[in-house]
Design a protein around this motif. Structure first.
Motif, PDB file in Angstrom:
ATOM      1  N   UNK A 108      28.976   0.125  56.850  1.00  0.00           N
ATOM      2  CA  UNK A 108      29.554  -0.525  58.136  1.00  0.00           C
ATOM      3  C   UNK A 108      31.062  -0.552  57.989  1.00  0.00           C
ATOM      4  N   UNK A 109      31.712  -0.097  59.100  1.00  0.00           N
ATOM      5  CA  UNK A 109      32.965  -0.199  59.468  1.00  0.00           C
ATOM      6  C   UNK A 109      33.423  -1.548  59.933  1.00  0.00           C
ATOM      7  N   UNK A 110      33.581  -2.570  58.890  1.00  0.00           N
ATOM      8  CA  UNK A 110      34.099  -3.901  59.360  1.00  0.00           C
ATOM      9  C   UNK A 110      35.451  -4.171  59.915  1.00  0.00           C
ATOM     10  N   UNK A 111      35.465  -4.960  60.596  1.00  0.00           N
ATOM     11  CA  UNK A 111      37.047  -5.356  61.225  1.00  0.00           C
ATOM     12  C   UNK A 111      38.177  -5.431  60.020  1.00  0.00           C
ATOM     13  N   UNK A 170      25.489 -12.453  54.798  1.00  0.00           N
ATOM     14  CA  UNK A 170      26.062 -13.088  53.753  1.00  0.00           C
ATOM     15  C   UNK A 170      27.237 -13.656  54.444  1.00  0.00           C
ATOM     16  N   UNK A 171      27.566 -15.027  54.211  1.00  0.00           N
ATOM     17  CA  UNK A 171      28.770 -15.439  54.900  1.00  0.00           C
ATOM     18  C   UNK A 171      29.277 -16.594  53.925  1.00  0.00           C
ATOM     19  N   UNK A 208      36.035 -13.762  62.285  1.00  0.00           N
ATOM     20  CA  UNK A 208      35.336 -14.631  63.079  1.00  0.00           C
ATOM     21  C   UNK A 208      34.536 -14.125  64.190  1.00  0.00           C
ATOM     22  N   UNK A 209      35.189 -13.276  64.895  1.00  0.00           N
ATOM     23  CA  UNK A 209      34.539 -12.375  65.930  1.00  0.00           C
ATOM     24  C   UNK A 209      33.297 -11.711  65.320  1.00  0.00           C
ATOM     25  N   UNK A 212      30.791 -14.603  64.799  1.00  0.00           N
ATOM     26  CA  UNK A 212      30.238 -15.254  66.350  1.00  0.00           C
ATOM     27  C   UNK A 212      29.250 -14.368  66.812  1.00  0.00           C
ATOM     28  N   UNK A 213      29.484 -13.136  66.787  1.00  0.00           N
ATOM     29  CA  UNK A 213      28.597 -12.156  67.441  1.00  0.00           C
ATOM     30  C   UNK A 213      27.137 -12.013  66.664  1.00  0.00           C
ATOM     31  N   UNK A 214      27.402 -12.060  65.531  1.00  0.00           N
ATOM     32  CA  UNK A 214      25.962 -11.908  64.649  1.00  0.00           C
ATOM     33  C   UNK A 214      25.278 -13.030  64.739  1.00  0.00           C
TER      34      UNK A 214
END
Length: 249
Positions: A108-111, A170-171, A208-209, A212-214
């Motif tokens: 996954x290409x994360x932010x 996972x957060x 954070x974006x 929020x979307x997940x």
């Protein structure tokens, strides 16, 4: 006993041949000869104890001695979404995650991913990861080789939600909250035969974006114990905990 995953076109009822790199491994590394036994895994029928009947220059011919009944797979099908990380972190996740029972891996290409894969690099990386998955499956005596898919965007991940029974991410902030739901409580709704999608962030965590979307799309944030884990450790903690809850507890 050494095992090899053999493509369907190499089988003919109860006879088969092994080719490619596996031939080199059988003959040069394991030094097997006619009459020796190995385990060959059919894509649909599963593992079979086989005897080598002929060693040729480019392939090894075998016959089935008996089909084997094994129960080596997790009772739920788990897809691990692993953010691109520095160095060989993704390779570690695929290798160890395969040993622990994951079924699919999605880069996954994360932010906040430091690593960036262009199209040319991505093809070679995926091929490398798929080879690692195959070797780890043989070592851990699994009956399937986990698939390594292409690099996904957040939009693609969100679209996949409808294909899974449970979706998690996972957060790290969950570990900082004393009243957060434990991982065992998050696992309570899981039933055998279901599908699970779980996403893990890069070294700097999800933005954070992304969180929020997940969350808005129904992904449930989970707590991976009271400590903050590295990106390559978190998927292994998840799989180990899941195995204990569903297979050992």
């Amino acid at each position: 006993m050494q095992r090899y995953f053999v493509d369907q076109e190499c089988w003919n009822d109860n006879t088969l041949y092994v080719n490619g790199e596996d031939t080199h491994h059988i003959v040069r590394v394991m030094r097997m000869r006619e009459g020796d036994n190995l385990v060959a895994i059919h894509p649909e029928k599963g593992p079979a104890l086989c005897k080598i009947t002929k060693v040729a220059q480019d392939d090894v011919h075998c016959c089935v001695v008996k089909w084997m009944e094994e129960d080596r797979e997790l009772p739920v099908r788990v897809t691990i979404v692993a953010s691109l990380g520095k160095g060989d972190k993704l390779e570690q996740i695929v290798q160890k995650g395969t040993e622990l029972g994951a079924s699919v891996f999605i880069p996954y290409q994360a932010d906040r991913s430091v690593a960036k894969w262009d199209n040319k690099k991505a093809v070679k990386k995926i091929e490398r990861l798929q080879k690692i998955s195959k070797e780890a499956s043989e070592q851990s005596e699994r009956t399937v080789v986990p698939e390594v898919q292409s690099v996904h965007s957040l939009h693609q991940l969100l679209e996949m939600k409808t294909h899974y029974d449970h979706c998690f991410f996972g957060y790290a902030d969950e570990a900082r909250q004393q009243k957060s739901e434990s991982l065992s409580e998050s696992f309570q709704p899981l039933k055998r035969g279901q599908t699970v999608l779980v996403a893990f962030g890069p070294e700097g965590g999800f933005s954070e974006g992304e969180v929020e979307k997940l969350s808005n799309e129904g992904f449930k944030s989970i707590r991976l114990g009271p400590r903050i884990l590295r990106m390559e450790t978190a998927p292994l903690y998840f799989l180990s905990s899941l195995s204990y809850m569903l297979e050992e507890f």
